[in-house]
Design an enzyme around this catalytic site. Structure first.
Site, short mmCIF file in Angstrom:
data_model
loop_
_atom_site.label_atom_id
_atom_site.label_comp_id
_atom_site.label_asym_id
_atom_site.label_seq_id
_atom_site.Cartn_x
_atom_site.Cartn_y
_atom_site.Cartn_z
N SER A 191 0.63 -1.16 0.42
CA SER A 191 -0.03 -0.05 -0.24
C SER A 191 0.99 1.51 0.10
CB SER A 191 -1.46 0.10 0.90
OG SER A 191 -2.20 0.85 1.17
N ASP A 286 -10.13 -4.38 -5.21
CA ASP A 286 -9.60 -3.18 -3.97
C ASP A 286 -8.96 -1.88 -4.17
OD1 ASP A 286 -7.45 -1.59 -2.73
OD2 ASP A 286 -5.37 -3.13 -2.94
N HIS A 316 -7.67 -5.61 -0.07
CA HIS A 316 -6.42 -4.69 0.76
C HIS A 316 -6.28 -5.50 1.22
CE1 HIS A 316 -4.50 -1.34 0.17
NE2 HIS A 316 -4.22 -1.41 1.29
#
Length: 353
Positions: A191, A286, A316
């Site tokens: 991320s 996601d 995610h």
């Protein structure tokens, strides 16, 4: 949340995944299908468990509270520390905390991964990603240097970028002391951490090196300026929400103009030639999926070797869900395998000229 409560919640969650599949499906509900994808039962059950638990949203409350909540939640989903992995605390340049992971019986002069944790540049820590780093160290057979870069809003953009670059330069300059091969140092993260790894690769490459030998980018944020289809489709209900992203970006950016900076949105970089080979993994459900895949395509057009995997059935954050079900670990086993191979066969360019 007392440690005993965390242990109990973790045990309850793992027990849920040991139930017969038929029962797990009843608890999770009917299969979720969206954008020609079906959400994995493991992922859907996790989302349902969150609905039924007291675990808060990623962006609820103050940044300080959200950080504490994430560390607690990570302890529940990541499981007991993976062994055998030796761990050593250290400090980079006297100010940046870090943790070095070394799998059992790894010889000196082996590859090293400089890892940046996720958390929207606002939350997350070395602690929240402890087992993620242990997993990669053990199964990729690499040392892992996990970096506690500064977080917003106390330290907005580009402070985190500066720390990430400093950490890579430190790893390269101190490779012998870290037991690493300076020509086999990768950068990676999930991320926001994937974003920082990307930015480090761009900045060091454009500066003429030394640069990373490989990039491990797990569902990276790459372009804060784009309104992608995945951001619209998965804005709610799939762990990372649009509200979360707005909250994170509101803390990280000093001004709206910051988002146009390639150090903030590396997908906007105009020259990607010479970047290190990359593994980019996205999750089908996601909001960040499309921008990560667009960045992979940009790298390919620039002639950079790229392995792109869309885990179409995942959400995610899967790098942290190592103790529940099997599907999340399957995705991480792939990441570890590609990292190991990538560092073995990548051109040894990180030493620069």
């Amino acid at each position: 949340m007392p440690l005993s409560t965390i242990a109990l919640q973790g045990a309850a969650l793992r027990a849920l995944y040991r139930l017969p599949r038929r029962i797990r499906r009843l608890i999770a509900g009917a299969p979720i299908r969206l954008d020609d994808q079906e959400l994995a039962l493991d992922a859907q059950l996790f989302l349902r468990a969150r609905e039924l638990s007291t675990l808060p949203a990623l962006s609820k409350g103050t940044p300080e509270k959200a950080r504490r909540d994430l560390d607690k939640g990570a302890a529940i989903a990541a499981g007991e520390p993976i062994e055998p992995v030796a761990v050593r605390e250290l400090t980079i340049d006297g100010t940046i905390p870090a943790r070095l992971y070394q799998p059992d019986e790894l010889p000196e002069g082996s590859p090293l991964l400089v890892f940046f944790h996720g958390g929207g540049f606002t939350i997350g820590s070395i602690t929240s990603h402890d087992n993620t780093c242990r997993f990669l160290a053990k199964h990729a057979r690499v040392r892992v240097l996990s970096v506690g870069y500064r977080l917003a809003p106390e330290h907005p953009f580009p402070d985190g970028v500066d720390d990430a670059v400093a950490a890579f330069k430190y790893a390269h300059a101190n490779a012998a002391e870290l037991g690493a091969d300076p020509a086999a140092i990768a950068v990676g993260g999930d991320s926001a951490g994937g974003n920082l790894a990307t930015v480090v690769s761009q900045l060091t490459t454009r500066a003429g090196g030394p640069k990373p030998a490989f990039q491990l980018l797990l569902y990276p944020s790459a372009d804060a300026t784009s309104e992608t289809r995945s951001k619209q489709l998965f804005a709610k209900g799939f762990f990372l929400t649009r509200d979360d992203m707005d909250w994170f970006m509101g803390h990280y950016a000093r001004t709206e103009q910051d988002k146009q900076d390639p150090r903030y949105s590396p997908g906007l970089a105009t020259d990607l030639s010479g970047m290190p080979p990359a593994y980019i993994a996205t999750a089908g459900f996601d909001p960040l999926r499309d921008e990560g895949e667009a960045y992979a395509e940009s790298l390919r057009k620039a002639g950079v070797p790229v392995v792109l995997t869309r885990h179409a059935d995942l959400i995610h954050g899967y790098a942290n869900f190592l103790a529940i079900g099997t599907r999340f670990r399957e995705a991480m086993f792939e990441a570890a395998a590609v990292l190991r191979v990538g560092l073995e066969i990548s051109p040894k360019e990180s030493v620069g000229e």
